[in-house]
Design an enzyme around this catalytic site. Structure first.
Site, PDB file in Angstrom:
ATOM      1  N   CYS A   1      38.185  82.778 -11.194  1.00 54.49           N
ATOM      2  CA  CYS A   1      37.778  82.997  -9.723  1.00 54.49           C
ATOM      3  C   CYS A   1      38.637  84.262  -9.532  1.00 54.49           C
ATOM      4  CB  CYS A   1      38.537  81.781  -8.938  1.00 54.49           C
ATOM      5  SG  CYS A   1      38.566  82.656  -7.213  1.00 54.49           S
TER       6      CYS A   1
ATOM      7  N   CYS B   1      40.609  84.566  -6.508  1.00 57.83           N
ATOM      8  CA  CYS B   1      41.991  83.938  -6.947  1.00 57.83           C
ATOM      9  C   CYS B   1      42.941  85.183  -7.529  1.00 57.83           C
ATOM     10  CB  CYS B   1      41.961  82.740  -7.608  1.00 57.83           C
ATOM     11  SG  CYS B   1      40.895  81.397  -7.032  1.00 57.83           S
TER      12      CYS B   1
END
Length: 279
Positions: free
Chosen positions: A44, A47
């Site tokens: 991600c 993230c």
């Protein structure tokens, strides 16, 4: 400047949590300390942008809250339990309950604002105590401001107040500290005034005649924290000798009043008396 956070505290501020450790590290810990859960995954991109910010802020917090990182790929049941629909998903848990949350990689300023809502600021009490001590025990107030900055180096109130107190005492560190106040801070104009106070507080302590002697007495009064006396001396000089130190008494008085702040009861009357003298 020292961070004031031990290596042990900094390390324990960020936890890798799994299904096996969730109850101990999140639910039990949250009974006394807010736990911020970061649901993430290695693939991600957002993230990877948000994660380091959360980790750094957790370490800076000095234990006021803890960051629990949960990899959704490795802990799908936890992600399902918290109804995670997208990542990064950040949820604050206190006493076993979700108290606030957000999804997506917010900028640091918004993350900080969010954290203020979910985690108590233990420096707030220290700050209030330091401010209360300024008039009666400035040395202790200085020590408390240093403690706050050790835990939160970007605390603008503590930074300005420490620099102001040190500058008024004639400590060169005060000027260095005031220069660290951000230009965007609400204290920036007063910090500039703090830099201008240097000429006054560094005036010689030896007695002198006439207006210069009165100026030195004002300097001694400032260094002693007797601002009322200092204001009286400076007003007297403004009224009779504007040429002294190139209108130095007026400049020093304006800087002193700016440093004390409008909330100080000495400031309003002094400004009015100065205006009467000048106009």
């Amino acid at each position: 400047m020292a961070t004031g956070v031990s290596a042990t505290t900094a390390q324990s501020a960020v936890l890798e949590v799994t299904e096996a450790t969730f109850e101990r590290e999140v639910l039990q810990r949250s009974q006394t300390t807010p736990v911020v859960i970061d649901f993430w995954a290695p693939w991600c991109g957002p993230c990877r942008a948000l994660g380091p910010t959360l980790e750094r802020l957790a370490r800076e917090a000095g234990g006021t809250w803890v960051l629990a990182k949960i990899n959704v790929d490795e802990n799908p049941r936890l992600a399902q339990m918290f109804r995670v629909q997208g990542i990064p998903a950040v949820k604050a848990v206190y006493q076993g309950k979700i108290v606030d949350e957000f999804t997506g990689a917010l900028p640091e300023s918004q993350v900080r604002a969010w954290l203020k809502r979910v985690a108590p600021d233990r420096n707030a009490d220290l700050l209030a105590m330091a401010q209360a001590l300024e008039a009666t025990n400035p040395a202790e107030a200085i020590a408390r401001y240093r403690l706050i900055l050790g835990q939160d180096p970007k605390n603008e109130t503590a930074l300005f107040n420490l620099g102001r107190l040190l500058a008024l005492r004639g400590d060169p560190e005060g000027i260095v500290t005031l220069k660290q106040v951000p230009a965007s801070s609400s204290f920036s104009s007063r910090a500039t005034a703090g830099l201008a106070i240097a000429d006054l507080v560094n005036a010689p302590a030896e007695p002198a005649e006439g207006s210069e002697g009165l100026y030195r007495q004002a300097a001694a009064a400032v260094r002693a924290g007797d601002y009322a006396t200092a204001i009286e001396h400076l007003l007297t000089i403004v009224g009779r000798d504007r040429a002294l130190r190139d209108d130095g008494a007026r400049k020093a008085l304006l800087a002193l009043l700016a440093l004390l702040g409008d909330e100080n009861p000495l400031v309003g009357p002094a400004r009015r008396r100065l205006a009467n003298l000048l106009f």
